[in-house]
Design a protein around this motif. Structure first.
Motif, PDB file in Angstrom:
ATOM      1  N   HIS A  65      37.209 -49.236 -75.161  1.00  0.00           N
ATOM      2  CA  HIS A  65      38.610 -49.655 -75.230  1.00  0.00           C
ATOM      3  C   HIS A  65      39.489 -48.557 -75.810  1.00  0.00           C
ATOM      4  O   HIS A  65      40.615 -48.315 -75.331  1.00  0.00           O
ATOM      5  CB  HIS A  65      38.735 -50.923 -76.079  1.00  0.00           C
ATOM      6  CG  HIS A  65      38.361 -52.175 -75.347  1.00  0.00           C
ATOM      7  ND1 HIS A  65      37.691 -53.221 -75.945  1.00  0.00           N
ATOM      8  CD2 HIS A  65      38.564 -52.558 -74.066  1.00  0.00           C
ATOM      9  CE1 HIS A  65      37.507 -54.189 -75.065  1.00  0.00           C
ATOM     10  NE2 HIS A  65      38.016 -53.804 -73.919  1.00  0.00           N
ATOM     11  N   LEU A  66      38.990 -47.868 -76.846  1.00  0.00           N
ATOM     12  CA  LEU A  66      39.776 -46.795 -77.458  1.00  0.00           C
ATOM     13  C   LEU A  66      39.982 -45.649 -76.475  1.00  0.00           C
ATOM     14  O   LEU A  66      41.110 -45.155 -76.303  1.00  0.00           O
ATOM     15  CB  LEU A  66      39.077 -46.303 -78.723  1.00  0.00           C
ATOM     16  CG  LEU A  66      39.739 -45.114 -79.444  1.00  0.00           C
ATOM     17  CD1 LEU A  66      41.176 -45.438 -79.805  1.00  0.00           C
ATOM     18  CD2 LEU A  66      38.935 -44.729 -80.688  1.00  0.00           C
ATOM     19  N   ALA A  67      38.918 -45.208 -75.822  1.00  0.00           N
ATOM     20  CA  ALA A  67      39.039 -44.105 -74.860  1.00  0.00           C
ATOM     21  C   ALA A  67      39.957 -44.490 -73.704  1.00  0.00           C
ATOM     22  O   ALA A  67      40.750 -43.661 -73.226  1.00  0.00           O
ATOM     23  CB  ALA A  67      37.656 -43.715 -74.339  1.00  0.00           C
ATOM     24  N   SER A  68      39.868 -45.732 -73.252  1.00  0.00           N
ATOM     25  CA  SER A  68      40.726 -46.186 -72.153  1.00  0.00           C
ATOM     26  C   SER A  68      42.194 -46.123 -72.559  1.00  0.00           C
ATOM     27  O   SER A  68      43.051 -45.644 -71.798  1.00  0.00           O
ATOM     28  CB  SER A  68      40.364 -47.614 -71.755  1.00  0.00           C
ATOM     29  OG  SER A  68      39.049 -47.691 -71.263  1.00  0.00           O
TER      30      SER A  68
ATOM     31  N   ALA B 283      47.446 -43.363 -72.233  1.00  0.00           N
ATOM     32  CA  ALA B 283      48.578 -42.735 -72.936  1.00  0.00           C
ATOM     33  C   ALA B 283      48.794 -41.312 -72.447  1.00  0.00           C
ATOM     34  O   ALA B 283      49.932 -40.876 -72.233  1.00  0.00           O
ATOM     35  CB  ALA B 283      48.340 -42.761 -74.440  1.00  0.00           C
ATOM     36  N   ALA B 284      47.694 -40.582 -72.237  1.00  0.00           N
ATOM     37  CA  ALA B 284      47.819 -39.209 -71.731  1.00  0.00           C
ATOM     38  C   ALA B 284      48.333 -39.204 -70.295  1.00  0.00           C
ATOM     39  O   ALA B 284      49.160 -38.366 -69.920  1.00  0.00           O
ATOM     40  CB  ALA B 284      46.477 -38.499 -71.822  1.00  0.00           C
ATOM     41  N   GLY B 285      47.849 -40.157 -69.484  1.00  0.00           N
ATOM     42  CA  GLY B 285      48.284 -40.214 -68.094  1.00  0.00           C
ATOM     43  C   GLY B 285      49.744 -40.557 -67.937  1.00  0.00           C
ATOM     44  O   GLY B 285      50.368 -40.198 -66.929  1.00  0.00           O
TER      45      GLY B 285
ATOM     46  N   ALA C 118      38.918 -52.433 -85.938  1.00  0.00           N
ATOM     47  CA  ALA C 118      40.167 -52.896 -85.337  1.00  0.00           C
ATOM     48  C   ALA C 118      39.883 -54.107 -84.453  1.00  0.00           C
ATOM     49  O   ALA C 118      38.774 -54.275 -83.936  1.00  0.00           O
ATOM     50  CB  ALA C 118      40.796 -51.766 -84.523  1.00  0.00           C
ATOM     51  N   ASP C 119      40.887 -54.952 -84.295  1.00  0.00           N
ATOM     52  CA  ASP C 119      40.731 -56.113 -83.420  1.00  0.00           C
ATOM     53  C   ASP C 119      40.559 -55.651 -81.975  1.00  0.00           C
ATOM     54  O   ASP C 119      41.332 -54.811 -81.481  1.00  0.00           O
ATOM     55  CB  ASP C 119      41.948 -57.022 -83.526  1.00  0.00           C
ATOM     56  CG  ASP C 119      42.063 -57.693 -84.896  1.00  0.00           C
ATOM     57  OD1 ASP C 119      41.020 -57.845 -85.549  1.00  0.00           O
ATOM     58  OD2 ASP C 119      43.192 -58.055 -85.281  1.00  0.00           O
ATOM     59  N   ALA C 120      39.557 -56.201 -81.312  1.00  0.00           N
ATOM     60  CA  ALA C 120      39.312 -55.840 -79.912  1.00  0.00           C
ATOM     61  C   ALA C 120      40.250 -56.622 -79.005  1.00  0.00           C
ATOM     62  O   ALA C 120      40.523 -57.802 -79.251  1.00  0.00           O
ATOM     63  CB  ALA C 120      37.860 -56.135 -79.544  1.00  0.00           C
ATOM     64  N   PRO C 121      40.767 -55.983 -77.961  1.00  0.00           N
ATOM     65  CA  PRO C 121      41.613 -56.722 -77.021  1.00  0.00           C
ATOM     66  C   PRO C 121      40.804 -57.771 -76.263  1.00  0.00           C
ATOM     67  O   PRO C 121      39.587 -57.646 -76.121  1.00  0.00           O
ATOM     68  CB  PRO C 121      42.123 -55.623 -76.067  1.00  0.00           C
ATOM     69  CG  PRO C 121      41.123 -54.519 -76.186  1.00  0.00           C
ATOM     70  CD  PRO C 121      40.602 -54.571 -77.584  1.00  0.00           C
TER      71      PRO C 121
ATOM     72  N   TRP D  80      39.825 -41.720 -83.530  1.00  0.00           N
ATOM     73  CA  TRP D  80      38.364 -41.599 -83.477  1.00  0.00           C
ATOM     74  C   TRP D  80      37.759 -41.509 -84.868  1.00  0.00           C
ATOM     75  O   TRP D  80      36.648 -41.999 -85.121  1.00  0.00           O
ATOM     76  CB  TRP D  80      37.951 -40.386 -82.640  1.00  0.00           C
ATOM     77  CG  TRP D  80      38.015 -40.660 -81.172  1.00  0.00           C
ATOM     78  CD1 TRP D  80      38.899 -40.152 -80.281  1.00  0.00           C
ATOM     79  CD2 TRP D  80      37.171 -41.557 -80.445  1.00  0.00           C
ATOM     80  NE1 TRP D  80      38.676 -40.658 -79.035  1.00  0.00           N
ATOM     81  CE2 TRP D  80      37.609 -41.525 -79.095  1.00  0.00           C
ATOM     82  CE3 TRP D  80      36.105 -42.375 -80.785  1.00  0.00           C
ATOM     83  CZ2 TRP D  80      37.011 -42.290 -78.100  1.00  0.00           C
ATOM     84  CZ3 TRP D  80      35.498 -43.145 -79.785  1.00  0.00           C
ATOM     85  CH2 TRP D  80      35.954 -43.092 -78.474  1.00  0.00           C
ATOM     86  N   SER D  81      38.473 -40.918 -85.805  1.00  0.00           N
ATOM     87  CA  SER D  81      37.996 -40.900 -87.186  1.00  0.00           C
ATOM     88  C   SER D  81      37.911 -42.317 -87.734  1.00  0.00           C
ATOM     89  O   SER D  81      36.908 -42.707 -88.353  1.00  0.00           O
ATOM     90  CB  SER D  81      38.945 -40.051 -88.051  1.00  0.00           C
ATOM     91  OG  SER D  81      38.547 -40.091 -89.401  1.00  0.00           O
ATOM     92  N   ASP D  82      38.943 -43.110 -87.479  1.00  0.00           N
ATOM     93  CA  ASP D  82      38.928 -44.509 -87.914  1.00  0.00           C
ATOM     94  C   ASP D  82      37.816 -45.288 -87.217  1.00  0.00           C
ATOM     95  O   ASP D  82      37.173 -46.154 -87.826  1.00  0.00           O
ATOM     96  CB  ASP D  82      40.279 -45.167 -87.620  1.00  0.00           C
ATOM     97  CG  ASP D  82      41.392 -44.633 -88.495  1.00  0.00           C
ATOM     98  OD1 ASP D  82      41.080 -44.042 -89.546  1.00  0.00           O
ATOM     99  OD2 ASP D  82      42.583 -44.786 -88.117  1.00  0.00           O
TER     100      ASP D  82
END
Length: 543
Positions: free
Chosen positions: A80-83, A88-90, A53-56, A39-41
Motif C-alpha cells: 500500500h505504501l509503495a502504491s 504520487a510520483a506519477g 499506520a491504519d491500512a486502507p 519508509w523509515s516509519d
C-alpha cells in the motif's frame, strides 16, 4: 499478416514521455524525501517500535492473516505504501493532455494491480493454506485452468462458477413476448400481473455493449418483474448482436431505426399516444439524441418523460476512460474495425475488465489459478460475460463525435438524418439517476450533463456502482440514495446539501413517474400478435 490492434502502442509511449517531461526536479526531490521518511516509519512499525499506520480498506486483503500475522501484514502495508508513493510520483507531470494523463494513470494502475502480493502463491496466506491442505494439487489444477484459458485465445480469465444460468428459465425469465422486430432490435412486451395498469407504458433502451437483461436477472432482483408487479406495462429493446451486415449502422440508425421505431411500435402495441422512456448508460446518451430529434420534428409529445440511469451527455470529464479517447487510438481503432466491420465482444470485455482489474481479472486468477475454487454463481457477472459486438460505423461516430468532440455539449454540434441535434431544446420532463461509485459514468459528470437539457430535470444519486447500483430491489434494503431539490453549478455543492435516504431508489422513481403522468389507469394490456416468447431470439445470437 500481422493482426491489427484497436489502439496505437506508440501513443502509449508518447503519453508516458509527455508526462515524464513535465516533472519538476524540485517536486520529484520532495516526493523522494517524503518517501524516505515514510519508509523509515514503516520499518519502525514493522519491528514493533511504533504503532503501524491504519491500512486502507481493500477487499484483496480481507483474510484475517493479512492483519494478524506480522509477515503478511508487513507485505500488505509495504504494498500500500509503495502504491501510494508511485501514484504520487506519477501525478507530478503537469503537462500534456487529459488523455495522456489518464493513460499514464491507467498503466500505473495495471502495474500496481498486477504486483499485489495477493496475486502470488507464496505471498497470499489463503493460497499457502490451500496448498498445504491439498498437497499442491490446487496449483496443478490451477495451471491446467491457465492453459485452457490461453488455448481458448480470448485473452480473458474465464470465470468458473459453481452454478450456471439459463436464459428464459433462471435469468431473463419474466414472461412476455416479442411483438416487433427489425434488423436492429426486437421489442419485448411483458405479460401483466395486475388487473389494472398505468396509462403510460414504459420503454427501456439498453446500451449496445451487453444484452438487455441486466434489468431482468433472477426474479428476486429483476427490475422488469418489479415494474410489472407495480402495475406498469413494460416494453424492452433487445438489440441484435451485429455482424458484417451491420457495419454501416451508425448512431443515426440506432436512433431512428432503433429508438424512434421502437417508440412507434410500443405505442401501437399499447394503444396509447405517449409513453415513458428509461435507459441505462450508452442507451441514455442515445435517448438524449432521440429526444432532441423528436423535438426538432415536432414529435416530442410522443414521450411523456425520460429517465436516464448512469448516462453521460457531457463527456468533458471521462476520468480513466479519457485514456482511450485519443486521436491516435481512434485512428488505430478505425483501421482495426475496417477488416471485420465490428468490434468483438471479447475485445470490449477485455477493456472493461482492465478498468476493473481487481474485480474482473485478478480475483479470478486467485480463485481459479491459485486456489482452484469455483467462484460463487453471480447473475450480474453472467450478464457481464454475455457481451455483444458494436458496428464499425456506430463506434466511429460515437467515439469521434460524441466522446472526442463532445458534440452534444454544443448547440447543433451533431446531426441525425440531416436534423441538427440540440439537447437544450429538449423540454420533456427528465429524471437523471447517477451512481455514487460509478467507474464508467462518474456521477459528477452525469450531474454536469443534466444541466444541458432545457426542460424540467430532477437529479438523484444512488449508492453503489455502475451495474450493481441499478439492480437494487427494495426488498434488499441496500445502498440508499440522495435527493436535493436545488441544482447548484457544482456537483459537490449538490451533494453537500442533499438528503440521504435508506433503501432503493426504485420506489422514488415510480413515485416520480406517477407525479409526471396522467394519473389514469386502465385494464391490463393483453399481448397481441406475439412473434415469439421472451427473451426472444436476438438475445441468444452469439456468432
Amino acid at each position: 499478416m500481422i493482426a491489427s490492434q484497436p489502439y496505437d502502442p506508440l501513443a502509449i509511449w508518447r503519453a508516458m514521455a509527455d508526462q515524464a517531461s513535465g516533472v519538476s526536479p524540485s517536486a520529484l526531490l520532495e516526493v523522494q524525501a517524503q518517501a524516505a521518511r515514510e519508509w523509515s516509519d514503516f520499518w519502525l512499525a514493522a519491528w514493533g517500535l511504533k504503532p503501524p499506520a491504519d491500512a486502507p480498506r481493500d477487499r484483496r486483503f480481507a483474510a484475517p492473516a493479512w492483519s494478524d500475522d506480522p509477515y503478511y501484514r508487513a507485505l500488505r502495508d509495504a504494498y500500500h505504501l509503495a502504491s501510494r508513493q508511485l501514484k504520487a510520483a506519477g501525478a507530478l507531470g503537469a503537462g500534456g493532455s487529459n488523455s495522456n494523463r489518464a493513460m499514464v494513470g491507467f498503466l500505473l494502475d495495471q502495474f500496481l494491480n498486477a504486483v499485489s502480493p495477493a496475486n502470488f502463491a507464496l505471498t497470499n496466506p489463503d493460497v499457502v493454506a490451500r496448498t498445504l491442505e491439498t498437497g499442491g494439487q490446487n496449483l496443478v489444477n490451477g495451471f491446467q485452468h491457465l492453459v485452457e484459458d490461453v488455448m481458448a485465445g480470448r485473452g480473458i480469465v474465464r470465470r468458473r462458477a459453481s452454478g450456471d444460468f439459463v436464459k428464459g428459465e433462471t435469468i431473463a425469465a419474466t414472461p412476455g413476448e416479442v411483438v416487433f422486430q427489425n434488423h436492429l432490435f426486437q421489442l419485448i412486451q411483458y405479460t401483466p400481473t395486475t388487473a389494472d395498469v398505468a396509462a403510460e407504458p414504459l420503454l427501456y433502451v439498453p446500451p449496445l455493449v451487453n444484452k438487455f437483461y441486466m434489468i431482468d436477472l433472477q426474479p428476486k432482483s429483476s427490475l422488469v418483474k418489479w415494474l410489472v408487479d407495480q402495475g406498469r406495462t413494460v416494453f424492452v429493446i433487445s438489440w441484435i448482436n451485429p455482424d458484417d451486415r451491420h457495419r454501416d449502422c451508425g448512431v443515426e440508425h440506432y436512433v431512428l431505426n432503433g429508438i424512434v421505431e421502437a417508440i412507434d411500435a410500443a405505442r401501437r402495441a399499447a394503444g396509447t399516444e405517449k409513453l415513458d422512456l428509461f435507459a441505462f448508460c450508452l442507451g441514455g446518451t442515445l435517448v438524449s439524441v432521440a429526444l432532441a430529434w423528436l423535438e426538432a420534428q415536432g414529435r416530442s409529445g410522443e414521450v411523456n418523460s425520460a429517465t436516464l440511469i448512469g448516462s453521460m451527455v457531457d463527456f468533458a470529464d471521462m476520468r480513466d476512460w479519457a485514456a482511450f479517447v485519443n486521436e491516435a487510438h481512434l485512428d488505430a481503432l478505425d483501421a482495426h474495425l475496417a477488416r471485420r466491420g465490428f468490434i468483438e465482444a471479447t475485445e470490449l470485455q477485455q477493456l472493461f475488465a482492465a478498468v476493473r482489474a481487481n474485480d474482473l481479472i485478478w480475483s479470478s486468477v486467485i480463485n481459479h489459478y491459485l486456489l482452484d475454487k469455483p467462484a460463487p454463481p453471480s447473475d450480474l457477472l453472467y450478464w457481464f460475460e454475455d457481451g455483444a459486438r458494436i458496428p464499425q460505423a456506430f463506434l466511429r461516430s460515437y467515439n469521434r463525435d460524441l466522446l472526442f468532440s463532445n458534440a452534444l455539449r454544443e448547440p447543433n454540434g451533431f446531426a441525425v438524418g440531416g436534423v441538427a441535434i440540440d439537447v437544450k431544446t429538449v423540454t420533456t420532463p427528465m429524471l437523471l439517476i447517477a451512481l455514487k461509485d460509478d467507474h464508467v459514468s462518474a456521477w459528477e459528470a452525469v450531474y454536469d450533463g443534466a444541466r444541458l437539457f432545457g426542460g424540467e430535470v430532477t437529479f438523484v444519486l444512488g449508492g453503489s456502482g455502475h451495474n450493481a447500483g441499478v439492480i437494487n430491489p427494495p426488498a434488499a434494503n441496500k445502498h440508499g440514495y440522495w435527493t436535493n431539490d436545488a441544482q447548484p453549478d457544482a456537483a459537490a455543492e449538490w451533494l453537500a446539501g442533499a438528503t440521504k435516504h435508506d433503501g432503493s431508489w426504485w420506489p422514488f422513481w415510480t413515485g416520480w413517474l406517477d407525479a409526471h403522468g396522467s394519473g389514469e389507469h386502465g385494464p391490463a394490456r393483453a399481448i397481441e400478435n406475439g412473434i415469439e416468447p421472451a427473451p426472444g431470439s436476438y438475445v441468444a445470437i452469439a456468432h
